[in-house]
Every structure is written in structure tokens, then in C-alpha cells.
Design a protein around this motif. Structure first.
Motif, PDB file in Angstrom:
ATOM      1  N   ARG A 160      36.853  38.449  41.010  1.00  0.00           N
ATOM      2  CA  ARG A 160      37.662  39.578  41.448  1.00  0.00           C
ATOM      3  C   ARG A 160      37.425  40.746  40.497  1.00  0.00           C
ATOM      4  NH1 ARG A 160      43.666  38.723  42.061  1.00  0.00           N
ATOM      5  NH2 ARG A 160      43.506  37.801  39.982  1.00  0.00           N
ATOM      6  N   LEU A 161      37.638  41.970  40.989  1.00  0.00           N
ATOM      7  CA  LEU A 161      37.447  43.158  40.180  1.00  0.00           C
ATOM      8  C   LEU A 161      38.794  43.826  39.911  1.00  0.00           C
ATOM      9  CD1 LEU A 161      34.302  44.741  41.878  1.00  0.00           C
ATOM     10  CD2 LEU A 161      34.382  43.335  39.814  1.00  0.00           C
ATOM     11  N   ALA A 162      39.016  44.210  38.658  1.00  0.00           N
ATOM     12  CA  ALA A 162      40.232  44.923  38.298  1.00  0.00           C
ATOM     13  C   ALA A 162      40.235  46.291  38.984  1.00  0.00           C
ATOM     14  CB  ALA A 162      40.315  45.093  36.783  1.00  0.00           C
ATOM     15  N   PRO A 163      41.423  46.834  39.309  1.00  0.00           N
ATOM     16  CA  PRO A 163      41.502  48.134  40.001  1.00  0.00           C
ATOM     17  C   PRO A 163      40.764  49.256  39.278  1.00  0.00           C
ATOM     18  CG  PRO A 163      43.630  47.040  40.047  1.00  0.00           C
ATOM     19  CD  PRO A 163      42.759  46.211  39.156  1.00  0.00           C
ATOM     20  N   ASP A 164      40.816  49.290  37.933  1.00  0.00           N
ATOM     21  CA  ASP A 164      40.138  50.360  37.200  1.00  0.00           C
ATOM     22  C   ASP A 164      38.636  50.349  37.459  1.00  0.00           C
ATOM     23  OD1 ASP A 164      42.481  51.246  36.132  1.00  0.00           O
ATOM     24  OD2 ASP A 164      42.237  50.260  34.190  1.00  0.00           O
ATOM     25  N   ILE A 165      38.059  49.174  37.619  1.00  0.00           N
ATOM     26  CA  ILE A 165      36.629  49.067  37.881  1.00  0.00           C
ATOM     27  C   ILE A 165      36.319  49.513  39.305  1.00  0.00           C
ATOM     28  CG2 ILE A 165      34.695  47.451  38.069  1.00  0.00           C
ATOM     29  CD1 ILE A 165      35.970  45.832  35.819  1.00  0.00           C
TER      30      ILE A 165
END
Length: 352
Positions: A160-165
Motif C-alpha cells: 500500500r502507498l501512504a497518502p503523501d506518496i
């Protein structure tokens, strides 16, 4: 008096042993050189504050990865697409952006000459600061605000990717509007025109205070992300210096050196060089045994060669990585066991 044939045999055996010693020394030098470059590369990676893994598109979250920096690549997958519920606009993309503009007066000064014109502007313009505010008053605050909508979950490979990324993904594409999907309260106010929704009764001739609403989305495309592993999620690095993002995002398939050019180039053919060192050590042992009772004894040569190469490699890793050193020393013990077993077998046969 020794015969000529015996003398030649002794000379050949001596030459073989000298050659065997040189070959064995080459094997030890080769494994020492190989392990030194692997150790130097590992040390360079750890200077970045955390281990660096190159997982690519097939990597999966695993035990022992927490806190490591990794490169992951591939086509992002949007699990929960973003939606602008107010206008009922949805896009299969990582990010959906609503733009709102109002037709307003603008003050333009060129070479000391000031004039006024109306145009679409994405923020309220305060006309009280105009040189000639009379006749150029703007409506004020927007009744509808611009917003950004993030996907509920975006994955890259198996992470999963963090929102900032996700918000740092580059590129923008227009999202077509469909006035038929608008809620009834907005359908009476907005009309589709040139890919946007406008409040103008005559869209080609907007009037002061008219609104224009449009949407953009971040396109899905092959991406490469360098970030820190936190469970099954890629997040910005916790050790990033002030002013640094703590991650890197690039379009397309990029190598680890592309996204982290400060890293040294990874040593090549490490396994092949280790194999070559073992082969040379075995050949050297066979030559050293020429003329003795262990001549042509491949198992004995395998054991002795394994001890020599593994012991040197293990000794080198003792000060840097105890786990790696223990693996090498385990191979040395196994080699020693094989050599001792062959010696005992030969001794038993001789006794009988």
C-alpha cells in the motif's frame, strides 16, 4: 639409483604441488576480493540510515523489512477510487482534483498604464485594492470551493502507498463531466461546456460572478517509488532531514541507481565469483594431493577446498555481520567434516 622415469615422476608431482598451492592461493585471494566488495557495498547502503532493498515489482512484505528503504515499481492499482460526492464525479485514478473559477475583474498594469478586464480566476480577487475600484467590484467569496479527493487505497505491487506518496504522483489529465449525473439541485444551476460545468446562461459569453467547475485526475502509469517499509505500507522516511520529502517518485521503470544515484553500483556476479573460488580451491587441493594417497579423491578435495574458502570468507565477515560470518563458518565446518570422514575412510582401508 633412481631410474629416469622415477625422477620424472617426482618432478611432475612436485610441479603439480607447486601449481596446486598457487591455484589455492588464487582461490583464497578471489574469495577475499569478492567478499570485500560485498562488504563495502553493504556499508555504503547502511550509510543512508537504513538498509536499502531492491524489491522491484515482485517484492512482498516480509519479516525483517520494517524500517528498510526499498525500490518498488509497476502499475499502481486503485483499490478505492476517489469521488467528489457533491457533484457525483468519480475517477479511477489515485487523485481527483476539483478546480473552481469565477469570472471576475482583474487589474492589469503595463508600463504604468492600468486597465481592467474580466477573466476566469481560481481565487477571489479583492477589488478594494484596485486603483479604480468603482465599476470593478467583484462578488467576493466562492460559493463552491476547489478540493482534492484522494483514493481510499492505492497499491504498488504488493504494498500500500501512504497518502503523501500518492499525492506526489506526477501528471494531470482532464476528467470529462456528465451533467446527467449531477444531483438535481446542481443540475438546475450548471451546464456542461467545453469539458467543464458553468453557471452561465450563455456559456460562450460569461458574466461577472459566473462559476466554472472542472476536474483533473492523476493518470495511472508505470511508476517507481523509493520509500520506507512500515508493515505492508510504503511511507516517507522517518529519518529524512528537514526540507526533504523522505521518498522519491519517478515515472516508468527506474533502477535503484536512477532513484538513488548516491549509491555505489552493486557488485556483479557475486555468486558466480564465489563458485569460481570453490572450484579453484578444489582443483588446487587435487594438485597438492598429486602423488599422495588422496590423489584424485574428489570428495577429500571438496572438503578441504570448502574449508579454505569458507574459513577465509567467514573470518572477513566476523567484524561486520555476525550472521553472515556464522553461515560461512558453518560451510567451513561441513567441509572439515567431509575431509575428516575421507581421511578416516582411507585409514580404515589401509588398516585392513
Amino acid at each position: 639409483m633412481k631410474s629416469k622415469k622415477t625422477t620424472q615422476g617426482l618432478g611432475l608431482a612436485l610441479g603439480a604441488r607447486v601449481g596446486g598451492a598457487l591455484v589455492l592461493l588464487c582461490a583464497l585471494g578471489l574469495i577475499a576480493w569478492n567478499e570485500r566488495r560485498v562488504m563495502d557495498y553493504s556499508a555504503a547502503l547502511t550509510r543512508h540510515g537504513s538498509p536499502v532493498l531492491d524489491l522491484g515489482s515482485a517484492g512482498r512484505p516480509a519479516a525483517g523489512q520494517y524500517g528498510a528503504t526499498t525500490r518498488v515499481s509497476g502499475m499502481p492499482t486503485v483499490v478505492d477510487a476517489p469521488r467528489d460526492a457533491e457533484f457525483n464525479v468519480r475517477s479511477e485514478s489515485p487523485v481527483l482534483i476539483r478546480h473552481v473559477e469565477m469570472f471576475q475583474w482583474r487589474e492589469i498594469t503595463v508600463a504604468g498604464n492600468t486597465h481592467y478586464e474580466m477573466d476566469w480566476v481560481d481565487r477571489p480577487i479583492d477589488a478594494t485594492g484596485f486603483a479604480k475600484p468603482a465599476g470593478h467590484v467583484n462578488p467576493g467569496a466562492f460559493p463552491v470551493q476547489g478540493r482534492q479527493f484522494d483514493a481510499g487505497e492505492v497499491r504498488l505491487g504488493n504494498f500500500r502507498l501512504a497518502p503523501d506518496i500518492v499525492r506526489d504522483f506526477p501528471g494531470r489529465v482532464d476528467v470529462p463531466v456528465n451533467e446527467k449525473s449531477l444531483p438535481s439541485n446542481l443540475a438546475a444551476t450548471f451546464t456542461a461546456y467545453n469539458g467543464a460545468l458553468v453557471t452561465s446562461s450563455k456559456p460562450a459569453n460569461p458574466r461577472l460572478g459566473d462559476l466554472r467547475v472542472s476536474w483533473e485526475a492523476v493518470p495511472l502509469q508505470d511508476m517507481t517509488v523509493l520509500a520506507q517499509i512500515e508493515g505492508d505500507t510504503l511511507v516517507p522516511s522517518k529519518t529524512a532531514r528537514p526540507g526533504e520529502a523522505g521518498f522519491d517518485v519517478q515515472v516508468g521503470e527506474r533502477s535503484l541507481l536512477d532513484v538513488l544515484p548516491a549509491l555505489p553500483e552493486a557488485p556483479g556476479a557475486v555468486v558466480a565469483v564465489r563458485g569460481a573460488a570453490y572450484v579453484l580451491a578444489i582443483v588446487g587441493t587435487l594438485l597438492l594431493a598429486c602423488g599422495g594417497r588422496f590423489r584424485r579423491d574428489i570428495l577429500f578435495a571438496l572438503g578441504v577446498g570448502g574449508v579454505a574458502v569458507s574459513a577465509v570468507a567467514g573470518a572477513m565477515w566476523l567484524t561486520g555481520d555476525a550472521m553472515t560470518a556464522s553461515v560461512w563458518l558453518l560451510f567451513a565446518v561441513l567441509g572439515a567434516g567431509l575431509a575428516i570422514w575421507r581421511v578416516q575412510q582411507r585409514t580404515t582401508r589401509t588398516a585392513h
